[in-house]
Design a protein around this motif. Structure first.
Motif, PDB file in Angstrom:
ATOM      1  N   UNK A 170       0.848  -1.110   0.023  1.00 29.84           N
ATOM      2  CA  UNK A 170       0.109   0.149   0.144  1.00 29.84           C
ATOM      3  C   UNK A 170       0.870   1.131  -0.049  1.00 29.84           C
ATOM      4  N   UNK A 171       2.219   1.045   0.307  1.00 28.49           N
ATOM      5  CA  UNK A 171       3.016   2.386   0.321  1.00 28.49           C
ATOM      6  C   UNK A 171       3.211   2.867  -1.210  1.00 28.49           C
ATOM      7  N   UNK A 172       3.212   1.951  -2.038  1.00 27.81           N
ATOM      8  CA  UNK A 172       3.341   2.260  -3.534  1.00 27.81           C
ATOM      9  C   UNK A 172       2.249   3.162  -3.914  1.00 27.81           C
ATOM     10  N   UNK A 173       0.810   3.086  -3.217  1.00 29.72           N
ATOM     11  CA  UNK A 173      -0.281   3.741  -3.742  1.00 29.72           C
ATOM     12  C   UNK A 173      -0.287   5.094  -2.774  1.00 29.72           C
ATOM     13  N   UNK A 174       0.100   5.029  -1.703  1.00 29.78           N
ATOM     14  CA  UNK A 174       0.191   5.999  -0.682  1.00 29.78           C
ATOM     15  C   UNK A 174       1.015   7.268  -1.429  1.00 29.78           C
ATOM     16  N   UNK A 175       2.275   6.841  -1.679  1.00 28.85           N
ATOM     17  CA  UNK A 175       3.146   7.622  -2.475  1.00 28.85           C
ATOM     18  C   UNK A 175       2.782   8.130  -3.750  1.00 28.85           C
ATOM     19  N   UNK A 176       2.043   7.519  -4.535  1.00 26.18           N
ATOM     20  CA  UNK A 176       1.853   8.112  -5.870  1.00 26.18           C
ATOM     21  C   UNK A 176       3.135   7.736  -6.759  1.00 26.18           C
ATOM     22  N   UNK A 177       3.866   6.459  -6.614  1.00 34.30           N
ATOM     23  CA  UNK A 177       4.797   6.377  -7.561  1.00 34.30           C
ATOM     24  C   UNK A 177       4.100   6.260  -9.039  1.00 34.30           C
ATOM     25  N   UNK A 178       5.220   6.649  -9.631  1.00 36.37           N
ATOM     26  CA  UNK A 178       4.552   6.492 -11.337  1.00 36.37           C
ATOM     27  C   UNK A 178       4.130   5.167 -11.632  1.00 36.37           C
ATOM     28  N   UNK A 179       2.851   4.784 -12.367  1.00 36.15           N
ATOM     29  CA  UNK A 179       2.681   3.424 -12.215  1.00 36.15           C
ATOM     30  C   UNK A 179       3.744   2.499 -12.795  1.00 36.15           C
ATOM     31  N   UNK A 180       4.361   2.938 -13.824  1.00 34.83           N
ATOM     32  CA  UNK A 180       5.485   1.635 -14.249  1.00 34.83           C
ATOM     33  C   UNK A 180       6.523   1.532 -13.181  1.00 34.83           C
ATOM     34  N   UNK A 181       6.915   2.453 -12.300  1.00 36.32           N
ATOM     35  CA  UNK A 181       7.779   2.122 -11.027  1.00 36.32           C
ATOM     36  C   UNK A 181       7.085   1.153 -10.136  1.00 36.32           C
ATOM     37  N   UNK A 182       5.871   1.645 -10.011  1.00 37.56           N
ATOM     38  CA  UNK A 182       5.050   0.885  -9.007  1.00 37.56           C
ATOM     39  C   UNK A 182       4.955  -0.747  -9.206  1.00 37.56           C
ATOM     40  N   UNK A 183       4.677  -0.979 -10.675  1.00 42.22           N
ATOM     41  CA  UNK A 183       4.505  -2.328 -11.177  1.00 42.22           C
ATOM     42  C   UNK A 183       6.045  -3.031 -11.177  1.00 42.22           C
ATOM     43  N   UNK A 184       6.981  -2.381 -11.090  1.00 40.79           N
ATOM     44  CA  UNK A 184       8.385  -2.984 -11.097  1.00 40.79           C
ATOM     45  C   UNK A 184       8.676  -3.331  -9.780  1.00 40.79           C
ATOM     46  N   UNK A 185       8.347  -2.172  -8.742  1.00 39.46           N
ATOM     47  CA  UNK A 185       8.621  -2.424  -7.299  1.00 39.46           C
ATOM     48  C   UNK A 185       7.781  -3.772  -6.890  1.00 39.46           C
ATOM     49  N   UNK A 186       6.462  -3.622  -7.402  1.00 41.33           N
ATOM     50  CA  UNK A 186       5.724  -4.940  -6.965  1.00 41.33           C
ATOM     51  C   UNK A 186       6.024  -6.046  -7.411  1.00 41.33           C
ATOM     52  N   UNK A 187       6.615  -6.167  -8.434  1.00 43.27           N
ATOM     53  CA  UNK A 187       7.279  -7.404  -9.038  1.00 43.27           C
ATOM     54  C   UNK A 187       8.436  -7.789  -8.092  1.00 43.27           C
ATOM     55  N   UNK A 188       9.215  -7.052  -7.828  1.00 41.09           N
ATOM     56  CA  UNK A 188      10.435  -7.074  -6.928  1.00 41.09           C
ATOM     57  C   UNK A 188      10.144  -7.375  -5.496  1.00 41.09           C
ATOM     58  N   UNK A 189       8.941  -6.700  -5.058  1.00 42.55           N
ATOM     59  CA  UNK A 189       8.420  -7.030  -3.865  1.00 42.55           C
ATOM     60  C   UNK A 189       7.812  -8.690  -3.662  1.00 42.55           C
ATOM     61  N   UNK A 190       7.109  -8.794  -4.703  1.00 41.19           N
ATOM     62  CA  UNK A 190       6.494 -10.270  -4.483  1.00 41.19           C
ATOM     63  C   UNK A 190       7.525 -11.400  -4.666  1.00 41.19           C
ATOM     64  N   UNK A 191       8.880 -11.193  -5.520  1.00 41.77           N
ATOM     65  CA  UNK A 191       9.917 -12.023  -5.485  1.00 41.77           C
ATOM     66  C   UNK A 191      10.386 -12.096  -4.208  1.00 41.77           C
ATOM     67  N   UNK A 192      10.571 -11.218  -3.608  1.00 38.97           N
ATOM     68  CA  UNK A 192      11.188 -10.983  -2.069  1.00 38.97           C
ATOM     69  C   UNK A 192      10.661 -11.773  -1.182  1.00 38.97           C
ATOM     70  N   UNK A 193       9.223 -11.590  -1.245  1.00 41.90           N
ATOM     71  CA  UNK A 193       8.326 -12.128  -0.092  1.00 41.90           C
ATOM     72  C   UNK A 193       8.085 -13.571  -0.713  1.00 41.90           C
ATOM     73  N   UNK A 194       7.875 -14.000  -1.851  1.00 42.33           N
ATOM     74  CA  UNK A 194       7.712 -15.516  -2.230  1.00 42.33           C
ATOM     75  C   UNK A 194       8.989 -16.391  -1.949  1.00 42.33           C
ATOM     76  N   UNK A 195      10.266 -15.749  -2.044  1.00 37.99           N
ATOM     77  CA  UNK A 195      11.468 -16.431  -1.720  1.00 37.99           C
ATOM     78  C   UNK A 195      11.552 -16.626  -0.063  1.00 37.99           C
ATOM     79  N   UNK A 196      11.236 -15.615   0.509  1.00 37.65           N
ATOM     80  CA  UNK A 196      11.225 -15.390   2.154  1.00 37.65           C
ATOM     81  C   UNK A 196      10.120 -16.712   2.511  1.00 37.65           C
TER      82      UNK A 196
END
Length: 203
Positions: A170-196
């Motif tokens: 939800x920080x991605x949304x709160x801070x209004x990151x440009x959507x392409x950046x938010x999508x990239x961060x979400x992919x990286x976040x999901x990879x991080x949490x899935x591996x963990x």
């Protein structure tokens, strides 16, 4: 002035007031005054400040909770032997759907995330955490049935990790990151949490 345009002016004034002060401190009197109407006239549209806030965020709250619950139910209905293969696919699609929905309704979703304290909508993350915890336990049972037992997870750690995951999202949304950046961060976040989680579950 048409009822529709008056209602939109009320909504815009309310968004500004709720965003600046939060639901609890927001003044219905200030909202009504900024629109140039009487409190009595306002009650022709809404019964209370609570109803006004619900009109702005209620549908978005319902979508986010509903979409997340739908993804968990879709995963649980899969044959158990398929679940480990597609673990990240259904939840990943769900998170991107929620991200895109929030960006399509950005101002009101930010109200929901930042200004809802004191309303029934303030528990959004807690409700999502509960859904995710229950889904995690169900998946552990599936792994056990498949002969791939998962070690017992400390319930406090589990709650902390899952809560942190949603706050990160939800920080991605709160801070209004440009959507392409938010999508990239979400992919990286999901990879991080899935591996963990795979590590914690011994997979």
């Amino acid at each position: 002035m048409s009822p529709e345009s008056t209602l939109e002016r009320i909504h815009q004034a309310a968004r500004k007031e709720f965003r600046a002060r939060g639901f609890r401190a927001a003044s219905l009197r200030s909202i009504v005054k900024s629109v140039g109407m009487t409190t009595g006239a306002f009650y022709g549209y809404y019964r209370s400040k609570e109803d006004l806030f619900a009109a702005l965020v209620g549908a978005h709250y319902d979508y986010l909770i509903g979409r997340f619950r739908q993804a968990q139910e879709e995963f649980a209905r899969l044959p158990r032997e398929r679940q480990p293969e597609v673990l990240g696919d259904i939840s990943g699609l769900c998170m991107f759907d929620m991200l895109h929905y929030a960006y399509d309704h950005l101002e009101d979703c930010q109200l929901l995330l930042c200004s809802a304290e004191g309303t029934r909508f303030a528990g959004l993350i807690d409700e999502m955490v509960e859904i995710e915890v229950n889904a995690t336990h169900a998946y552990q049972a599936v792994l056990n049935e498949l002969g791939r037992p998962s070690p017992e997870i400390d319930l406090r750690l589990e709650h902390i990790l899952i809560t942190g995951m949603f706050h990160t999202f939800f920080e991605l949304i709160i801070h209004e990151m440009p959507l392409p950046e938010a999508e990239r961060y979400l992919r990286e976040m999901r990879a991080f949490y899935t591996a963990g989680w795979m590590k914690i579950m011994g997979q």
